[in-house]
Design an enzyme around this catalytic site. Structure first.
Site, mmCIF file in Angstrom:
data_model
loop_
_atom_site.group_PDB
_atom_site.id
_atom_site.type_symbol
_atom_site.label_atom_id
_atom_site.label_comp_id
_atom_site.label_asym_id
_atom_site.label_seq_id
_atom_site.Cartn_x
_atom_site.Cartn_y
_atom_site.Cartn_z
ATOM 1 N N GLY A 175 -2.748 8.717 -7.127
ATOM 2 C CA GLY A 175 -1.824 8.387 -8.215
ATOM 3 C C GLY A 175 -2.462 8.187 -9.578
ATOM 4 N N ILE A 176 -2.109 7.081 -10.210
ATOM 5 C CA ILE A 176 -2.534 6.792 -11.581
ATOM 6 C C ILE A 176 -4.059 6.655 -11.671
ATOM 7 C CG2 ILE A 176 -2.449 4.962 -13.339
ATOM 8 C CD1 ILE A 176 0.550 4.534 -12.358
ATOM 9 N N GLY A 177 -4.663 5.971 -10.704
ATOM 10 C CA GLY A 177 -6.121 5.794 -10.721
ATOM 11 C C GLY A 177 -6.853 7.108 -10.576
ATOM 12 N N SER A 188 2.819 -3.356 -15.327
ATOM 13 C CA SER A 188 3.997 -2.572 -14.935
ATOM 14 C C SER A 188 5.148 -2.986 -15.841
ATOM 15 C CB SER A 188 4.366 -2.888 -13.482
ATOM 16 O OG SER A 188 5.687 -2.481 -13.191
ATOM 17 N N THR A 206 -10.746 1.098 -10.320
ATOM 18 C CA THR A 206 -10.401 0.618 -8.976
ATOM 19 C C THR A 206 -9.061 1.234 -8.567
ATOM 20 O OG1 THR A 206 -9.199 -1.375 -9.662
ATOM 21 C CG2 THR A 206 -11.602 -1.566 -9.419
ATOM 22 N N GLY A 207 -8.915 1.512 -7.268
ATOM 23 C CA GLY A 207 -7.723 2.234 -6.825
ATOM 24 C C GLY A 207 -7.727 3.632 -7.429
ATOM 25 N N GLY A 208 -8.871 4.288 -7.329
ATOM 26 C CA GLY A 208 -9.033 5.587 -7.986
ATOM 27 C C GLY A 208 -8.879 6.776 -7.062
ATOM 28 N N THR A 209 -8.288 6.557 -5.891
ATOM 29 C CA THR A 209 -8.207 7.659 -4.920
ATOM 30 C C THR A 209 -6.822 8.284 -4.849
ATOM 31 O OG1 THR A 209 -7.651 6.179 -3.079
ATOM 32 C CG2 THR A 209 -9.991 6.564 -3.505
ATOM 33 N N TYR A 258 6.203 -8.817 -6.508
ATOM 34 C CA TYR A 258 5.422 -7.798 -7.227
ATOM 35 C C TYR A 258 5.527 -8.013 -8.736
ATOM 36 C CZ TYR A 258 4.224 -3.134 -9.045
ATOM 37 O OH TYR A 258 3.686 -2.088 -9.763
HETATM 38 N N1 LIG Z 1 3.756 4.534 -9.656
HETATM 39 C C1 LIG Z 1 4.503 3.716 -10.388
HETATM 40 O O1 LIG Z 1 5.695 3.969 -10.629
HETATM 41 C C2 LIG Z 1 3.902 2.458 -10.964
HETATM 42 C C3 LIG Z 1 4.633 1.782 -11.946
HETATM 43 C C4 LIG Z 1 4.095 0.627 -12.506
HETATM 44 C C5 LIG Z 1 2.855 0.162 -12.094
HETATM 45 N N2 LIG Z 1 2.168 0.831 -11.129
HETATM 46 C C6 LIG Z 1 0.866 0.291 -10.748
HETATM 47 O O2 LIG Z 1 -0.101 1.312 -10.901
HETATM 48 C C7 LIG Z 1 -1.203 1.069 -10.011
HETATM 49 C C8 LIG Z 1 -1.478 2.330 -9.224
HETATM 50 O O3 LIG Z 1 -0.319 2.653 -8.479
HETATM 51 P P1 LIG Z 1 0.017 4.119 -7.975
HETATM 52 O O4 LIG Z 1 1.477 4.296 -8.129
HETATM 53 O O5 LIG Z 1 -0.918 5.087 -8.568
HETATM 54 O O6 LIG Z 1 -0.233 3.900 -6.409
HETATM 55 P P2 LIG Z 1 -0.937 4.739 -5.269
HETATM 56 O O7 LIG Z 1 -0.667 6.192 -5.425
HETATM 57 O O8 LIG Z 1 -0.543 4.065 -4.002
HETATM 58 O O9 LIG Z 1 -2.485 4.443 -5.525
HETATM 59 C C9 LIG Z 1 -2.992 3.152 -5.348
HETATM 60 C C10 LIG Z 1 -4.495 3.211 -5.322
HETATM 61 O O10 LIG Z 1 -5.017 1.900 -5.197
HETATM 62 C C11 LIG Z 1 -5.786 1.794 -4.009
HETATM 63 N N3 LIG Z 1 -5.631 0.434 -3.510
HETATM 64 C C12 LIG Z 1 -4.478 -0.215 -3.189
HETATM 65 N N4 LIG Z 1 -4.755 -1.464 -2.802
HETATM 66 C C13 LIG Z 1 -6.106 -1.600 -2.905
HETATM 67 C C14 LIG Z 1 -7.005 -2.653 -2.641
HETATM 68 N N5 LIG Z 1 -6.586 -3.848 -2.187
HETATM 69 N N6 LIG Z 1 -8.322 -2.448 -2.856
HETATM 70 C C15 LIG Z 1 -8.760 -1.256 -3.310
HETATM 71 N N7 LIG Z 1 -7.968 -0.233 -3.569
HETATM 72 C C16 LIG Z 1 -6.659 -0.405 -3.357
HETATM 73 C C17 LIG Z 1 -5.263 2.897 -3.099
HETATM 74 O O11 LIG Z 1 -6.187 3.340 -2.129
HETATM 75 P P3 LIG Z 1 -6.207 2.692 -0.630
HETATM 76 O O12 LIG Z 1 -4.777 2.609 -0.180
HETATM 77 O O13 LIG Z 1 -7.055 3.620 0.170
HETATM 78 O O14 LIG Z 1 -6.842 1.362 -0.803
HETATM 79 C C18 LIG Z 1 -5.042 3.982 -4.136
HETATM 80 O O15 LIG Z 1 -6.269 4.556 -4.527
HETATM 81 C C19 LIG Z 1 -0.808 -0.145 -9.173
HETATM 82 O O16 LIG Z 1 -1.385 -1.304 -9.730
HETATM 83 C C20 LIG Z 1 0.715 -0.173 -9.323
HETATM 84 O O17 LIG Z 1 1.221 -1.463 -9.117
HETATM 85 C C21 LIG Z 1 2.667 1.959 -10.555
#
Ligand SMILES: NC(=O)c1ccc[n+]([C@@H]2O[C@H](COP(=O)([O-])OP(=O)(O)OC[C@H]3O[C@@H](n4cnc5c(N)ncnc54)[C@H](OP(=O)(O)O)[C@@H]3O)[C@@H](O)[C@H]2O)c1
Length: 250
Positions: A18-20, A138, A13-16, A151
């Site tokens: 960053g990390i996903g 996180s 989930t959230g695979g579009t 958060y």
């Molecule tokens: N990057 C960091 O430094 C970091 C550090 C610790 C933890 N994290 C965690 O890692 C995870 C991924 O974060 P990321 O940094 O890779 O962020 P990102 O680049 O914003 O990617 C987030 C992904 O989740 C999707 N998404 C967000 N809300 C959603 C929802 N309600 N339903 C379905 N899809 C949803 C987004 O697509 P849409 O916007 O199109 O829905 C996107 O595919 C998150 O849980 C974040 O809290 C990130």
């Protein structure tokens, strides 16, 4: 881990972004059939194209239970079961205590806590016995950050889901682990830090606080997720694996 996931069915989930996105790509490269979700159709289409292999995109908001049902209906149509579930969709915004609105609270908890809970619960009929679930928490689950309390509270909740669900799922031998990224270069992070030069400055500052001397890349988190999902991690259960360059160990 080339072909390590041949014929496995993986949901990210959230695979579009960053990390996903990096993790979905790593699973696809390792031979898995992968389902990715995201709310924005355009980003979903781009991700499906970028990942390639046996990939299916299902648009949906993981905070919405009907959308989660549609996701699993799509999986069911193609496959009998799920081998790996990566409940990763999430995000947050800054709001210091004193300026936290009900809307901020609701949005953050709905995506990060309600979304993860029902993403996992609704997957149970499809998850095979012995499957692996990985939740994205996180470093904020155990450390404080100014103006990020809501958060951080959601990520502490996610981390504790893993502790409890290993008991609820023990008869089915389903492992549940949390991966806790530190500062990781993604679109979500850049947006959180205000974009452009402001984000670059914040990332440079934070890199100086990390023992590894830099921030992380999404592919590095993906490798940890593939490890947790793999047979190599067959006795790893309920842990929080920090992928943070050592940030929360000092
Ligand atoms: N990057 C960091 O430094 C970091 C550090 C610790 C933890 N994290 C965690 O890692 C995870 C991924 O974060 P990321 O940094 O890779 O962020 P990102 O680049 O914003 O990617 C987030 C992904 O989740 C999707 N998404 C967000 N809300 C959603 C929802 N309600 N339903 C379905 N899809 C949803 C987004 O697509 P849409 O916007 O199109 O829905 C996107 O595919 C998150 O849980 C974040 O809290 C990130």
């Amino acid at each position: 881990m080339t072909n390590g996931f041949n014929n496995k069915v993986v949901v990210v989930t959230g695979g579009t972004s960053g990390i996903g996105l990096a993790t979905a790509k790593a699973f696809a490269d390792a031979g898995a059939s992968v389902f990715v979700t995201g709310r924005r159709q355009e980003a979903l289409d781009a991700a499906v194209k970028a990942i390639g292999g046996r990939i299916t995109g299902v648009r949906g908001d993981m905070a919405n239970l009907a959308d989660i049902d549609r996701l699993y209906d799509a999986v069911q149509q193609q496959h009998a079961q799920i081998d790996v579930l990566f409940a990763n969709a999430g995000g947050g915004e800054f709001a210091p205590l004193g300026s936290i609105s009900e809307d901020h609270y609701q949005r953050t908890f709905d995506t990060n806590v309600k979304g993860v809970l029902f993403t996992v619960q609704k997957a149970l009929p499809l998850l095979r016995d012995g499957a692996s679930i990985i939740l994205t928490a996180s470093t904020t689950s155990i450390s404080g950050t100014p103006a990020l309390s809501v958060y951080s509270a959601t990520k502490a909740a996610v981390r504790n889901f893993a502790r409890n669900w290993i008991l609820d799922l023990k008869d089915r031998h389903i492992r549940v682990n949390a991966v806790s990224p530190g500062v990781t270069e993604t679109a979500g992070l850049n947006e959180l830090f205000g974009g452009g030069e402001q984000a670059e400055g914040t990332k440079d500052y934070l890199a100086g606080l990390i023992p590894a001397g830099r921030i992380g890349q999404p592919e590095e988190v993906a490798k940890a997720v593939l490890f947790l999902a793999s047979e190599e991690a067959s006795f790893v259960n309920g842990v929080e694996l920090f992928v943070d360059g050592g940030q929360v160990q000092i």
